[in-house]
Every structure is written in structure tokens, then in C-alpha cells.
Design an enzyme around this catalytic site. Structure first.
Site, PDB file in Angstrom:
ATOM      1  N   GLU A 271      -3.548   3.006   2.992  1.00  0.00           N
ATOM      2  CA  GLU A 271      -2.646   4.135   3.239  1.00  0.00           C
ATOM      3  C   GLU A 271      -3.419   5.328   3.795  1.00  0.00           C
ATOM      4  OE1 GLU A 271      -0.258   4.888  -0.247  1.00  0.00           O
ATOM      5  OE2 GLU A 271       1.125   3.306   0.306  1.00  0.00           O
TER       6      GLU A 271
ATOM      7  N   GLU B  59       3.362  -3.331   0.440  1.00  0.00           N
ATOM      8  CA  GLU B  59       3.635  -2.875  -0.921  1.00  0.00           C
ATOM      9  C   GLU B  59       5.096  -2.489  -1.035  1.00  0.00           C
ATOM     10  OE1 GLU B  59       1.409   0.496  -2.237  1.00  0.00           O
ATOM     11  OE2 GLU B  59      -0.466  -0.224  -1.395  1.00  0.00           O
TER      12      GLU B  59
HETATM   13  C1  GLA Z   1       0.544   3.495  -2.850  1.00  0.00           C
HETATM   14  C2  GLA Z   1      -0.861   2.920  -2.939  1.00  0.00           C
HETATM   15  C3  GLA Z   1      -1.057   1.993  -4.085  1.00  0.00           C
HETATM   16  C4  GLA Z   1      -0.333   2.517  -5.297  1.00  0.00           C
HETATM   17  C5  GLA Z   1       1.124   2.686  -4.978  1.00  0.00           C
HETATM   18  C6  GLA Z   1       1.945   3.094  -6.170  1.00  0.00           C
HETATM   19  O1  GLA Z   1       1.394   2.776  -2.088  1.00  0.00           O
HETATM   20  O2  GLA Z   1      -1.266   2.274  -1.759  1.00  0.00           O
HETATM   21  O3  GLA Z   1      -2.439   1.912  -4.341  1.00  0.00           O
HETATM   22  O4  GLA Z   1      -0.895   3.748  -5.639  1.00  0.00           O
HETATM   23  O5  GLA Z   1       1.224   3.699  -4.033  1.00  0.00           O
HETATM   24  O6  GLA Z   1       3.296   3.252  -5.837  1.00  0.00           O
END
Ligand code: GLA
Ligand code: GLA
Length: 684
Positions: free
Chosen positions: A161, A318
Site C-alpha cells: 500500500e 486484501e
Molecule cells: C491495509 C494493510 C494491511 C492491514 C489492513 C487492515 O490494507 O495493507 O496490512 O493493515 O489494512 O485493514
């Protein structure tokens, strides 16, 4: 590409057939060794095919500047491979270890107010720090070299991210890099002075060294400086992505590289359409923000991700099985939500369905964030739902690799307009670019009309109707392209505060909507923003908020679709349309909200002959998306309601109906509350 990730280097029991990938972030370093074996066993039980490993492992992999500890990861990779599970291996650069920030505090980001973001959480690094870059790339090289031939390795996961917490860094490193970026963009100080309009407020620069990021200032910082800083900040992270990718490509030219985007909610710092070409496939993270439009927003984000991926399949890296930990109140998902949310992403082109994370943490800031294996363990409704979804995705293997079939309506989502339209010292500070676009999308969902989110890089001519809400930044080229679109038969719809400025945030003079004035056949001399709580009535019974315009018709052909009935502009046009050859150009001068737009849209769609494709009685209740492959079309029917809905009409083999949903190949499906059905038709 995504559909064969699990088998790129398939082991003895690897299954080479394309399928939808399934899995999660896997953080084994949080657990003792004996849990790992149970993890792999449960992953197999759940139908997991791929996991992302090592995202936050830097401190564990490199305990000191010259010490390395790969033994545990070797073992994890071997165990996963033995279980037939592929690894999307992270470069582990997301969160620098304490020894690095202690030795080099100059890598820590600095806010506009001059505050340092200290270690203690994650992503505390400056995108432009040469020191951070050097250490990060050294780690990438070590990892890539060590695992280049590991049979579990199916893809590379760059960082994590990028920009989630550190996109806007105002440090001295950033200032230096910003100057270099500005030289490349503007060429000369004269050009920069012109672009930034520095004749205003005595801002003329006579040396590049005088230029700074837009740090905390006495009043409104220069708007073009702000806009360029947004562009620069996105580019700085893109540059980091490229630097990691170059090493990965050098060492493993055959292993695809991705990084997880955050196309969701208000995340706007990274210009993802501009990043998409840098990676081998697009990945996205998405979390539901509970509220009245929450699943519309999921659909919107998934569609936008598909647009960023050019309609090709993408990787859902995710999402959550249930609650998250970072909202004010973290609501658990209801029965059926887990599968429907996942399949809605698949409906919009996801070829992989992954969660954060595999096993719910016992410690740390995310211990209350749901996972595939919850605190309660595998003997839980949640894990059973996870395993059921794994089985459903297996059934959906034929969908893998199919692309999105262009919808009749496109919604243009333009990052530069997003950035620029919401800057300060504007007619209103209440404008919300994304919300306006989402409202149009929600209204189309309510009417059962299929719409694709598209980016400014897309071929706009694929859509009979193109809606461009708040298209604020319109360079001359874009104005020409939109004019061509409408003249060649396309139906353009745009709104208030569109066509106003060029790429340097300079106003197009002579009356609004500036660059689009002639195309729309209207002229506006002054904006009429509304105060909070203030509204105006239109003569078609709609209510407008936020904005009004005093519109004069500037072309004899321009028609008025609705007038203001109340307010200072009572009796004047509120919604207009100008026919253009085979197409048209329409303008909506106020914020109508979902209901108002749903009432207006049939009149905007009518000249294009666009309407809902499902039977009228289920429009709005069921979302339809279509993916297509060489020999087949896949219809996804998603029940948006909490009631059972019968859909008569669409025929095809029923590949999947979640839960108790049943279907008949003779035509029609029955969808239980929140259920999804997938039908396969021969390609026409
Ligand atoms: C982000 C991060 C993950 C985690 C999620 C939790 O997407 O990439 O490591 O922290 O949030 O929702
Ligand atoms: C003050 C300043 C002016 C201008 C106006 C705008 O009065 O002196 O330069 O900024 O505000 O309202």
C-alpha cells in the site's frame, strides 16, 4: 496471468488449470513454529491457493545492518510449497526496522506542519530519502536472489500500500526532489513562474533553491504549487515502485510484479491510472465503510479498479472477512456478506480473492481485525464461510481470465480533477468529487443500468453515454477529445464546476464552463454555491444542493431539460442539453443526489437508447455485470437486497448460486437475500 499464478511453478500436486486464486496475507512470524503446519492444513481445507508473505518482515529478516535471518522464511516457503500453495512474496520494505531509523532518523517523513512521523507504527519513511532507498533496495536484492528459484514463488509484492501513510512528505529530501521534478516538468523558471501564476502575492522565484513543498503557510498556499506537489508526491512513490521492480525484473525476469493499490474511499494521493503500466497486473485492497451506500461503493471501487486495469482481470489483494479495526466502530459482516462482497469484486474482474489476513493476530494494533481464521479458531461460522467461499471460487474457474464487457454507460473518473476541484479557496469547500461520482453510480444501480468507471486513459468511444461529473481540469486536448466524442454520436453528460481550468489550474476565460462552453452551448458568468442546509427546487420536482449556476443559453440548439423553480435563479435553466451531430452534450448545474439523479437519468439516457437490461421488476434490486471470454459471456447477478428476488429472463448454465439460491438453465434464477448467481452464456 493471475489465473495461473498458483501453478506457475507448480509442485508435484500443483494444478495447472486456470482458476480464481484464493488466499490472504500470511504473517507466520507472529506465530510459533507448530502453528505453521496447522496453517497449511487449514489453508488446504479452505481452498487457499496463494498467500502474500513477508510484508512486514524486514526487522526479522535483517536484524542488523549486516546480519540476515532467512532460515524461518525458507521453512515457511517450503511448507507452503509442500502444501501446493503459491507465494506472492513481499519485498518487505514497507516498515523499516528500529535499527535503521535509529541510525538514520533522516529517513523519517515530515508533515506540512514540520512534525516528524516517528517510528512505532509503520511506513515511517520518506519516499525521496536516498538513504532509505539504498537500504530498501539492498533488502529487495537479498530477497530476490535468495528466492529466485524457489518453486513456491509465483509473484512479487512490492512494498505494501505505497503511500498509505507517507504520501505527503514535506522534508528537505522532498524539497530537493520536488525541485528536480519541477525542472523536468516546466523546463525553466520562467515557465514555472507562469504555470504557478507567481505574479500573484509576490511569489516570483529567481532561483530553483527558493522553491519549497507547500509547508504550513500564513494563508492559502499557491494552488498550482499544491497541485504540482500532489503530482510530484504520486510520482515519487511511483519512482520507488519502479526502483524495486527493476531489481526484481533483473533477477527474476519471469516472475510477475505487482503492488497493492487502495482504490477505496477517500484514498486519492496516488494517481493509480498513471501507475498501472508499471506493474504486471493490477492489485487492489478494499474495505467496506458501513453506511447507506456501502455496497454501492464496493461496486464502484471494483469497477474503477477494473478501469485502471484496462478491463483486464485484476487481483483483489486484501479485503476483510468481517470487521476491521480502524473505523470508529468496527461492525461485523452479516451472514452472506462475506461471499457477496468477494463475488462482487469477481463480478467486476477480480481473478483473485484475498483477505487481510490469514490468521487473526493475538497482539498488535490489528488484533481486533477479522481474518480467515478468527480468534475462535477453525471451529467457527466464519471459517466455515471462508471454506465455503473457497469451494465457490473453485466452481467459478471458467470465469478466470475473462475481461469486462464494456457497459453502455461510462463514468469518467479523473484524478487531476479530483485533486484540483477539492483544493482550498474555491467557491465552496463542501465539494466532494468522489461522492458526486458515486451518486451517479448509485443512481445507475438503482435504475439497473450497467455502468463502467473509466479513467482518462480509456477509449471513451466504447460507451454510448459518458458521464463526467465535476470534470474540473480540462486541458485543451481533452476538450477536443470530448467534442469529437459528442460529434461522433456519443452522449456526454457533465456537471457543475467542470471545464473550469487547464492543467496549470488557470481559469479558461470568457465565461464558464470554460473549455466545455461551446460544446455545452451554455455560458455562466458567476457561480452560485449554496450554504450548508440550503437547497433549491427544480421544476421537475428534484432538489438541488451545494451548487447552482446562472446559466445563459449560448447556442440556438441548446435545450432546457429542467429549470430552477426556487432560489435566485428561479425560471432559469438548471439542466441543459445541446444536440451535436449524432450525439449530445448535457450539463447538470446542481447537486441532485442519488434520488434526483435517478429521476433525471432516464431523460439523459433516452437519446442514447440506454436502459436497464434486466426485467423491470428487479432493476435496482439486482446488480448485473458481464465478463466475457473468447467463447462465453458470464453474467453476475448480485442481490443487493435482504429479500429473496426472482429474476426471470437471463438464460445460461448456472455456474454458481451462493447459499440456497437455485437456478434453472431454462431462464431465470432465484436469489436469496444477498446472494449471487453466475450464469454462463455462449458468446454472441
Ligand atoms: C491495509 C494493510 C494491511 C492491514 C489492513 C487492515 O490494507 O495493507 O496490512 O493493515 O489494512 O485493514
Ligand atoms: C484582504 C487582503 C486582500 C485580499 C482580500 C480577499 O482584504 O488585503 O489582498 O486577499 O482580503 O478578500
Amino acid at each position: 496471468m493471475i489465473s495461473t499464478l498458483h501453478s506457475r511453478r507448480s509442485g508435484a500436486d500443483g494444478d495447472p488449470a486456470p482458476r480464481l486464486a484464493y488466499g490472504a496475507d500470511y504473517n507466520p512470524e507472529q506465530w510459533p513454529r507448530d502453528v505453521w503446519e496447522e496453517d497449511v492444513r487449514l489453508m488446504r481445507e479452505a481452498g487457499v491457493t496463494v498467500v502474500s508473505v513477508g510484508i512486514f518482515s524486514w526487522a526479522r529478516l535483517q536484524p542488523g545492518p549486516d546480519t540476515w535471518d532467512f532460515g524461518w522464511l525458507d521453512e515457511v516457503m517450503d511448507l507452503l510449497h509442500a502444501g501446493g500453495i503459491g507465494v506472492d512474496l513481499a519485498t518487505a520494505t514497507a516498515s523499516p526496522p528500529p535499527w535503521l531509523t535509529t541510525a538514520h532518523p533522516e529517513i523519517l517523513p515530515v508533515t506540512a506542519n514540520g512534525e516528524t512521523l516517528w517510528p512505532g507504527a509503520r511506513q515511517h519513511w520518506r519516499p525521496t530519502s536516498p538513504v532509505f532507498r539504498e537500504h530498501a533496495l539492498r533488502l529487495v536484492r537479498e530477497i530476490a536472489t535468495r528466492y529466485r528459484d524457489h518453486p513456491a514463488l509465483v509473484a512479487w509484492h512490492v512494498n505494501n500500500e505505497l503511500g498509505c501513510h507517507n504520501v505527503y512528505d514535506h522534508s528537505d529530501d522532498a524539497a530537493r526532489a520536488f525541485r528536480g521534478w519541477l525542472r523536468a516538468r516546466h523546463g525553466s523558471l520562467d515557465a514555472l513562474n507562469h504555470a504557478w501564476g507567481t505574479a500573484f502575492w509576490s511569489q516570483r522565484y529567481t532561483d530553483w533553491e527558493q522553491i519549497l513543498p507547500p509547508r504550513l503557510a500564513a494563508s492559502h498556499p499557491n494552488p498550482t504549487q499544491q497541485l504540482d506537489f500532489k503530482r510530484f508526491s504520486s510520482d515519487a512513490l511511483k519512482d520507488h515502485l519502479r526502483a524495486e521492480r527493476e531489481i526484481l525484473r533483473e533477477i527474476t525476469p519471469d516472475v510477475p510484479v505487482t503492488t497493492n493499490f487502495m482504490v477505496m474511499g477517500g484514498t486519492r494521493g496516488m494517481n493509480y491510472p498513471d501507475w498501472a503500466d508499471e506493474i504486471d497486473f493490477v492489485s487492489n485492497d478494499h474495505y467496506v465503510h458501513p453506511g447507506p451506500q456501502d455496497r454501492d461503493e464496493l461496486s464502484f471501487s471494483a469497477s474503477l479498479t477494473s478501469g485502471i486495469a484496462g478491463g483486464r482481470p485484476w487481483f483483489l489483494m486484501e479485503h476483510s472477512t468481517s470487521a476491521v479495526n480502524w473505523q470508529p466502530v468496527n461492525v461485523a459482516k452479516r451472514p452472506g456478506d462475506l461471499a457477496r462482497d468477494a463475488l462482487l469484486h469477481v463480478a467486476h474482474g477480480a481473478d483473485a480473492v484475498c483477505f487481510f489476513q490469514w490468521r487473526q493476530s493475538a497482539a498488535g494494533a490489528e488484533k481486533y481485525h477479522s481474518a480467515m481464521v478468527p480468534h475462535a479458531g477453525a471451529d467457527s461460522d466464519l471459517f466455515r464461510a471462508v471454506a465455503a467461499l473457497g469451494a465457490t471460487l473453485k466452481t467459478l474457474a471458467p470465469v478466470a481470465g475473462s475481461e469486462r464487457e464494456p457497459a453502455p454507460v461510462g463514468i469518467l473518473y479523473d484524478w487531476e480533477s479530483w485533486w484540483a476541484s477539492e483544493q482550498d479557496s474555491h467557491p465552496t469547500s463542501l465539494l466532494d468529487y468522489r461522492q458526486e461520482a458515486l451518486d451517479w453510480y448509485s443512481a445507475l444501480l438503482a435504475l439497473g443500468v450497467r455502468a463502467d468507471l473509466v479513467t482518462s486513459r480509456a477509449d471513451l468511444s466504447r460507451h454510448r453515454v459518458l458521464i463526467a461529473p465535476v470534470l474540473h481540469v480540462v486541458p485543451a486536448e481533452l476538450a477536443k477529445e470530448l467534442t469529437r466524442y459528442a460529434e461522433q454520436g456519443g452522449h456526454l453528460v457533465t456537471t457543475y464546476f467542470s471545464g473550469i481550468v487547464d492543467e496549470n489550474d488557470h481559469v479558461w476565460l470568457g465565461g464558464y464552463p470554460g473549455a466545455l462552453r461551446e460544446l455545452l452551448g451554455i455560458r455562466i458568468e458567476e457561480f452560485g454555491p449554496l450554504l450548508p442546509g440550503e437547497s433549491v427546487e427544480l421544476d421537475d420536482t428534484a432538489t438541488g444542493t451545494l451548487w447552482t449556476d446562472r446559466i445563459t443559453l449560448a447556442d440556438p440548439d441548446t435545450q432546457v431539460l429542467a429549470h430552477y423553480r426556487t432560489g435566485v435563479h428561479a425560471g432559469r435553466p438548471a439542466v441543459t442539453r445541446r444536440p451535436t451531430g449524432g450525439g449530445s452534450a448535457s450539463y447538470v448545474s446542481t447537486r441532485l443526489g442519488v434520488d434526483g439523479l435517478a429521476a433525471l437519468l432516464p431523460r439523459l439516457l433516452e437519446p442514447a437508447g440506454v436502459h436497464g437490461e434486466l426485467p423491470a421488476d428487479v432493476r435496482g434490486k439486482v446488480e448485473l455485470t458481464v465478463r466475457r471470454a473468447a467463447g462465453a459471456r458470464f453474467l453476475f447477478l448480485v442481490n443487493r437486497t435482504d429479500d429473496t428476488v426472482e429474476v426471470s429472463g437471463p438464460a445460461g448454465d448456472v455456474l454458481v448460486g451462493t447459499g440456497t439460491g437455485t437456478g434453472t438453465a431454462a431462464g431465470g434464477v432465484v436469489l436469496g437475500p444477498r446472494e449471487v448467481a453466475v450464469l454462463r452464456q455462449p458468446a454472441g
